[in-house]
Structures are given as C-alpha cells and as structure tokens.
Design a protein around this motif. Structure first.
Motif: not given
Length: 238
Positions: A28-33, A188-193, A222-229
């Motif tokens: 779920m982490a943004p690019d570079g983390v 396992r939850l990331a894919g169904v949040i 500041a990055q905001k991950p998408k598709h995980y709630g």
C-alpha cells in the motif's frame, strides 16, 4: 519519474514472527517509501504471547537501526493494547534514538481523524484479547456498539483467513456506528478495504492501513495511496 526504493523514507517494521501479512504495508505504501521488517517471536495468539512479544524489544529494534531507518513501527495491534504504546515507544527510542510508533496508536489517531466515537469491531482474536481491546477502547471514550470475530489460535491461521471472510462478517453488523475497526496486522485486508467501505458506508480502519497512514503523517509524507480506503486517500483531516 518514480523514486528509488527508500529514497523518500525507510521505515523499520517490527512484526510478529508467525504472521503472514507484513507485505501489506509495503504493497500500500507510496513510491519511494520502503519498509524493512524484523520479526519478533510470536507463535500463538494468547494474551501471554501478546505480552511476551516485546520481551527482547530493544535488540530487535537495534537491528533496524543498523539500516538507518527514519522511523520504527511496532506492527502488532494486540501487543500495543496489552503493553501500552507509550511504554513500547519509550523503550524503542531509548535503545535506538529513533522515533517509534505502534499500530494501536495509529488506530486511535485514525479514529480521531474520522471523528468516530462509536465503532464496530471485527477481529481474528481469541475472546480474552477481544475483551482486552474492548476495555482499551472504552477506557478512552469509544463505544463498541457491534462486535464480530473469527478467532484463530495462531498468527499463521490469522493470515490464512480469506479476505472474503471479512466481507461476510461485515454484512452481519448492526449499526449505527461511526467507523468499522478491523483489528490485527496479521490478516489480509488491503484488497477489500474499498469493498468493505462500500458495504458498511462508513470509514474502515484496518490495522495495516492505519499504521501506514500514521507513518506517512509522522514523516510528513504527502502522497496519498489510492484504492486502499478513504483514510489513506486523504478524505479526512487529522
């Protein structure tokens, strides 16, 4: 242009040894983390194991310090409940000189961010752990208005629960409530949040997503991950 691995931040990740879902925060982490994981001994899901998982906390945290991480996160929600986040953070920081956060601390911050005072709680915990966590929340002014569990005796079994099981449990919840908490870093939850939020029409605070959100907030990323709630997507101000 994408960032290289760890160029934005390196986060030390203390995770239970029998768990299967340490990949979720990185996924779920943004690019570079980058999350770097060191495991803590944890083979069953009893209260005794939740307490013992941090017996040798300092030596494990110091291994992460060798990688010059920017932050150390202890990612076991129940361990944070029974040992106390302040004590865990104090010990990690004293041993390493590096800032420290815990999953239960992240969950509480997330609940404050979504203005939740009444919650539905779902867990893969034994009853004794559910009762300890319920007491933890209620002592801090949160009302548990609905609760469902799929109790497992080992962290391995927790990780083997199919994500669909959480959708099935959520469908049986009775409200109203302000937010749904799904407590445990080992499921396992990331894919169904997103599906869970659509189902209950409320914010879903899942342990791994909440921890990631809190780490990014702590490090001012500041990055905001998408598709995980909605929490990670930045729908709420903290």
């Amino acid at each position: 242009m994408s960032c290289g691995f760890g160029e934005v931040a390196r986060i030390g990740h203390l995770y239970p040894s029998g768990g299967l879902c340490d990949h979720e925060v990185q996924m779920m982490a943004p690019d570079g983390v980058q999350f770097l994981t060191t495991r803590l001994p944890f083979r069953d899901t009893s209260i005794a194991s939740d307490k013992a998982v941090i017996d040798d906390l300092e030596s494990h945290a110091m291994l992460l310090a060798d990688a010059r991480v920017d932050l150390i996160a202890l990612n076991c929600t129940a361990a944070g409940v029974v040992a106390g986040p302040d004590e865990i953070n104090r010990r990690v920081q004293a041993a390493t000189g590096i800032r420290s956060v815990t999953t239960i601390q992240a969950v509480m911050a997330a609940l404050a961010a979504v203005n939740a005072t009444s919650i539905a709680l779902m867990t893969p915990y034994r009853r004794e752990v559910v009762e300890a966590e319920t007491a933890f929340f209620e002592e801090r002014g949160l009302r548990i208005v609905a609760e469902k569990s799929a109790p497992q005796t080992t962290p391995f079994d927790q990780g083997m629960l199919h994500p669909q099981r959480w959708l099935e449990l959520a469908a049986t919840l009775e409200g109203p409530f302000d937010a749904l908490v799904i407590s445990c870093a080992g499921v396992r939850l990331a894919g169904v949040i997103e599906k869970l939020e659509a189902l209950v029409n409320k914010p879903v605070i899942a342990s791994n997503a909440a921890l990631l959100w809190y780490c990014l907030k702590t490090l001012n990323i500041a990055q905001k991950p998408k598709h995980y709630g909605s929490l990670l997507e930045g729908a709420f101000n903290a």
